[in-house]
Design an enzyme around this catalytic site. Structure first.
Site, PDB file in Angstrom:
ATOM      1  NE  ARG A 144      -3.380   0.115   2.875  1.00  0.00           N
ATOM      2  CZ  ARG A 144      -4.479   0.743   2.468  1.00  0.00           C
ATOM      3  NH1 ARG A 144      -5.197   0.216   1.474  1.00  0.00           N
ATOM      4  NH2 ARG A 144      -4.879   1.876   3.022  1.00  0.00           N
ATOM      5  CB  CYS A 238     -14.610   4.779   6.629  1.00  0.00           C
ATOM      6  SG  CYS A 238     -13.538   3.332   6.615  1.00  0.00           S
TER       7      CYS A 238
END
Length: 474
Positions: A144, A238
């Protein structure tokens, strides 16, 4: 609603029903029938929102809480546009633009994005900093981190350093009280992404919520060491889970070290709920909740806090005190080292000067303001600064990342593509023929926006667009 109940975890639905009440829960559940909108955010290091919109073929609508963001329809494919490859915008979920907007760093500040991949918030912070000061973007997962670096490079960011370390290792590198502002978009149970990514819903378990909350508190212990007194922290998730949202803010406020600050961005009607905390913490009202049945965006929670505590005593782990000093992989570039780069600069008419140039092996790098070579030996770096290029035998070869950070008026040797077809041919890796009298290294531009390098000779420009970034078709 039966089909929705079959696709969403039963424990999640029961919990949300209890939290929201019957009427709001029905509206919340209905929102899962709607197709999420995509968002684009202008890269103001290259172009403003209006300028960006002129170069894309999509119908757009302004995003209320981000003055550089626009909605586009879900079926559009913004990653196929020349404007995307030129770094004029970042494709970002609309409500994910809130945390960086809430942090609102100013040019010259030292800012940390602790959980940075894939790079939406990092690139948004860089725009606010206007490439001034220091922006550290950390990502613990190596794969990532590479995606993060690719996005930072495409956007032409010059003041970012990308680390690939555990959050606590950042203390070893930078020391206590080293950042003015910190953004923690914390790893969470992901409930707000169920509509966008059904795989997240399939993997969700109720017990994960408590595990995530424990990890988030541990991460915030590191933040407390790294953040300066008077500095700002934006904590975001989130997820809808109060254990990871309001109760984390309550934990910070009740520590006596933080004060909740208001978030005054427009278009955000919902705030933190004191009744969802352990002790009725009123301070959570300053936080913002993004509920998909109330706004055009996925589920998020954002809180801004000011650190009121004094600076901690100096804290370093044993890793920061090596028994034997290893030979550094990095060194400042001398005038002699830069001979071939100076020759390159004179040949192409380069009007650019790095303030702190270092060499790693045969690679020339410009460090951001406030980052020093001795710090580079204390951690894993994906990108400690802006890669300028590589020294070859008797010559200097400029890096693609350097091209993306330049503006056309900073270099004399520029080729502007004749049309879109020629620009797409370049992105496919094809040479440019009938290119006129250009000679040597040339900055390849579409409408004045750099796409990469070429090397001209005899009327043809050899393609130096990186093979890993090349496209297969228009």
């Amino acid at each position: 609603m039966t089909e929705l109940r079959q696709t969403l975890p039963a424990d999640f639905l029961d919990k949300m029903s209890a939290l929201l009440g019957p009427e709001a829960f029905r509206a919340f559940l209905e929102s899962y029938r709607h197709v999420p909108k995509k968002g684009l955010r202008a890269n103001t290091l290259k172009a403003g929102r209006d300028e960006m919109v002129q170069h894309i073929p999509f119908k757009t609508q302004p995003i209320p809480w981000c003055d550089t963001g626009v909605y586009i329809d879900a079926e559009e494919r913004p990653g196929k546009q020349l404007a995307y490859n030129a770094g004029l915008y970042y494709v970002q979920e609309p409500s994910a633009m809130i945390p960086a907007a809430a942090l609102a760093p100013r040019p010259g500040e030292r800012v940390l994005d602790m959980c940075a991949a894939p790079g939406g918030k990092t690139t948004q912070l860089a725009c606010a900093l206007e490439n001034q000061g220091l922006l550290v973007a950390n990502e613990v997962v190596k794969t990532r981190a590479k995606v993060l670096a690719s996005n930072v490079e495409r956007m032409g960011i010059t003041n970012a350093a990308i680390t690939n370390v555990r959050p606590d290792q950042l203390i070893d590198i930078f020391g206590p009280a080293s950042f003015d502002k910190i953004l923690v978009d914390a790893p969470c149970s992901g409930e707000g992404m169920f509509r966008k990514d059904p795989a997240v819903a399939a993997a969700w378990r109720l017990e994960n919520v408590a595990q995530c909350a424990r990890r988030q508190k541990k991460m915030l212990e590191t933040v407390d060491i790294l953040l300066k007194p008077g500095g700002a922290l934006v904590y975001s998730t989130c997820t809808f889970a109060p254990e990871e949202d309001e109760q984390i803010v309550e934990y910070l406020v009740q520590s006596g070290k933080y004060e909740a600050q208001p978030i005054t961005l427009p278009g955000l009607p919902d705030h933190g709920r004191p009744e969802w905390t352990a002790h009725g913490c009123e301070a959570v009202k300053q936080a913002v909740r993004v509920m998909p049945h109330r706004v055009e965006g996925e589920g998020h929670f954002i809180a801004k806090l000011k650190k009121t505590a004094e600076a901690p005593s100096e804290v370093f782990s044993k890793r920061s005190r090596p028994k034997k000093k290893k030979r550094s992989l990095w060194r400042r570039a001398s005038k002699k080292d830069l001979k071939d780069f100076t020759a390159f600069s004179e040949t192409v008419g380069l009007k650019w000067h790095g303030s702190d140039l270092i060499i790693a092996g045969d690679v020339l790098i410009a460090l951001p303001e406030g980052l020093y070579p001795d710090q580079l030996d204390r951690g894993k770096w994906v990108r400690p600064g802006l890669e300028i290029g590589t020294f070859k035998k008797g010559r200097f070869e400029p890096a693609h990342t350097f091209a993306m950070a330049l503006k056309a008026d900073q270099i004399a040797s520029v080729y502007d593509f004749k049309d879109e077809d020629e620009a797409y041919a370049y992105l496919k890796g094809e040479p440019i023929v009938n290119a006129g009298a250009h000679k040597g290294w040339t900055l390849m531009c579409w409408l004045g926006y750099p796409l990469g390098w070429g090397k001209a000779s005899g009327g043809t420009i050899k393609n130096h667009f990186p093979k890993g970034l090349r496209i297969l078709k228009k």
